[in-house]
Design an enzyme around this catalytic site. Structure first.
Site, PDB file in Angstrom:
ATOM      1  N   ARG A   1     -36.453 -35.094  -1.992  1.00  0.00           N
ATOM      2  CA  ARG A   1     -37.532 -34.706  -0.981  1.00  0.00           C
ATOM      3  C   ARG A   1     -38.744 -35.304  -1.325  1.00  0.00           C
ATOM      4  O   ARG A   1     -39.246 -36.000  -2.187  1.00  0.00           O
ATOM      5  CB  ARG A   1     -37.617 -33.074  -1.433  1.00  0.00           C
ATOM      6  CG  ARG A   1     -36.857 -32.259  -0.848  1.00  0.00           C
ATOM      7  CD  ARG A   1     -36.746 -31.766   0.407  1.00  0.00           C
ATOM      8  NE  ARG A   1     -35.693 -30.755   0.847  1.00  0.00           N
ATOM      9  CZ  ARG A   1     -34.636 -30.842   1.509  1.00  0.00           C
ATOM     10  NH1 ARG A   1     -34.076 -31.972   1.731  1.00  0.00           N
ATOM     11  NH2 ARG A   1     -34.000 -29.903   1.779  1.00  0.00           N
TER      12      ARG A   1
ATOM     13  N   ASP B   1     -36.293 -42.204   2.190  1.00  0.00           N
ATOM     14  CA  ASP B   1     -35.533 -41.566   3.262  1.00  0.00           C
ATOM     15  C   ASP B   1     -36.116 -40.249   3.400  1.00  0.00           C
ATOM     16  O   ASP B   1     -35.680 -39.495   4.542  1.00  0.00           O
ATOM     17  CB  ASP B   1     -33.949 -41.404   2.976  1.00  0.00           C
ATOM     18  CG  ASP B   1     -33.109 -40.767   4.048  1.00  0.00           C
ATOM     19  OD1 ASP B   1     -32.852 -41.511   4.960  1.00  0.00           O
ATOM     20  OD2 ASP B   1     -32.587 -39.684   3.682  1.00  0.00           O
TER      21      ASP B   1
ATOM     22  N   GLU C   1     -42.358 -34.825   7.953  1.00  0.00           N
ATOM     23  CA  GLU C   1     -41.351 -35.396   8.762  1.00  0.00           C
ATOM     24  C   GLU C   1     -41.315 -34.702  10.130  1.00  0.00           C
ATOM     25  O   GLU C   1     -41.388 -33.499  10.294  1.00  0.00           O
ATOM     26  CB  GLU C   1     -39.982 -35.064   8.230  1.00  0.00           C
ATOM     27  CG  GLU C   1     -39.869 -35.704   6.713  1.00  0.00           C
ATOM     28  CD  GLU C   1     -38.377 -35.609   6.040  1.00  0.00           C
ATOM     29  OE1 GLU C   1     -37.497 -34.604   6.746  1.00  0.00           O
ATOM     30  OE2 GLU C   1     -38.326 -35.918   4.902  1.00  0.00           O
TER      31      GLU C   1
ATOM     32  N   HIS D   1     -34.591 -39.394   7.049  1.00  0.00           N
ATOM     33  CA  HIS D   1     -33.722 -38.468   6.540  1.00  0.00           C
ATOM     34  C   HIS D   1     -32.561 -38.398   6.729  1.00  0.00           C
ATOM     35  O   HIS D   1     -32.084 -37.409   7.317  1.00  0.00           O
ATOM     36  CB  HIS D   1     -34.591 -37.098   6.699  1.00  0.00           C
ATOM     37  CG  HIS D   1     -34.201 -36.006   5.790  1.00  0.00           C
ATOM     38  ND1 HIS D   1     -35.210 -35.163   5.618  1.00  0.00           N
ATOM     39  CD2 HIS D   1     -33.207 -35.711   5.078  1.00  0.00           C
ATOM     40  CE1 HIS D   1     -34.622 -34.328   4.567  1.00  0.00           C
ATOM     41  NE2 HIS D   1     -33.486 -34.672   4.248  1.00  0.00           N
TER      42      HIS D   1
END
Length: 333
Positions: A242, A266, A271, A290
């Site tokens: 996360r 990632d 986001e 992600h």
């Protein structure tokens, strides 16, 4: 695939007609084959009404936006299924307080996430970004790159995803240790597992640091400025857990100054990652949106886990992948 069959639901429930609310974003699951279930597809603004007398909630929108705000309207809700491994975006104080069972899709994405992490590690050590940049310039520049075999990796988070990652790294000659809730020796693919409090003291011994921990109150910003400063200047950080595990401004500063060699990220605190975020343009950073666990057909496999649990719920059998709401994840055994 699914793990941790545990927890049975109330016997008094009339399961002949389950009311199911489904939170969706830009994609809807195919529930056309589901019978004897009243399905209510809802986006964020309509979720409070859909939940008002629903028995179960399928969180299909991976951002989970609107769940916390809608929960006070839920009078009958007893089960929440989250279509991701992480449940932090759903598991607030209200969910912990009330008698909800929470399940997730643990077991579906473990191996593919491990594959992606291994790909990122190789891309950093072998400087594949530099190779592609030279290709686009038609620049024939022979140069040596690093070796992966013989390096040391620390996997922070020793659950199913961390273990799958450790297995793959060991397979290419990397010595792997871990960081978990408690310290121990010889735990599966990990030579040593350190407790989280040990992290600042041990992180400097590793060439590769992989974040695969769930986001909890204890792990939030566990990689702060001091922990990042304790890393080797030649080390790489990979975050597939996360974004909030890391102090992002501190990491950005460390990458700009080459206090660490590079990072592959990632997941992010915000986001999608804003276009003006400097991480996009740093030459020693790989940014991906992600997608570490997402493979062709992944949505179908996620849905299969839910459908199995829906059948179990309707027939009064224990649900798979029951999350420990106090810990925020399914404990590894």
């Amino acid at each position: 695939m699914p793990t941790g069959a545990a927890g049975s639901e109330p016997d008094e429930r009339d399961r002949a007609q389950v009311r199911l609310a489904v939170l969706v974003g830009d994609h809807e699951p195919d529930l056309s084959g589901v019978t004897d279930v009243e399905v209510r597809i809802a986006r964020q603004d309509a979720l409070p009404e859909a939940l008002s007398d629903a028995d179960a909630l399928l969180v299909w929108d991976f951002s989970a936006k609107g769940v916390a705000e809608a929960l006070p309207t839920a009078q009958r809700l007893r089960w929440i299924h989250v279509s991701s491994a992480g449940v932090d975006r759903v598991l607030d104080d209200e969910v912990r307080r009330r008698d909800f069972v929470v399940t997730n899709v643990s077991g579906v994405l473990d191996e593919t996430m491990a594959e992606y992490v291994l790909g990122l590690v190789l891309a950093l050590v072998k400087d594949l970004r530099g190779t592609l940049e030279r290709q686009f310039r038609a620049d024939w520049e022979h140069r040596p790159t690093g070796r992966l075999a013989g390096r040391r990796a620390l996997v922070v988070g020793v659950g199913a995803i961390g273990r799958a990652t450790a297995d793959l790294l060991r397979g290419v000659g990397v010595q792997v240790d871990g960081v978990g809730r408690t310290a121990r020796d010889g735990d599966g693919p990990f030579g040593t597992v350190y407790g989280q409090s040990d992290l600042p003291d041990v992180v400097g011994a590793y060439d590769i640091v992989v974040l695969a921990a769930p986001l909890t109150a204890q792990t939030r910003r566990m990689f702060d400025a001091s922990t990042i400063a304790a890393m080797r200047s030649s080390a790489y950080l990979i975050n597939a857990g996360r974004g909030e595990l890391v102090d992002e401004p501190a990491l950005t500063d460390a990458l700009r100054s080459c206090a660490i060699a590079g990072a592959a990220l990632d997941v992010f605190a915000t986001e999608p990652l804003p276009r003006d975020n400097p991480l996009w343009m740093l030459p020693n950073v790989i940014v991906s949106p992600h997608m570490a666990g997402d493979y062709v057909g992944w949505r179908d496999d996620l849905l299969e886990v839910f459908l199995e649990n829906l059948d179990r719920y309707r027939t009064g059998r224990p649900l798979l992948n029951k999350v420990d709401k106090e810990l925020g994840y399914i404990p590894s055994h």
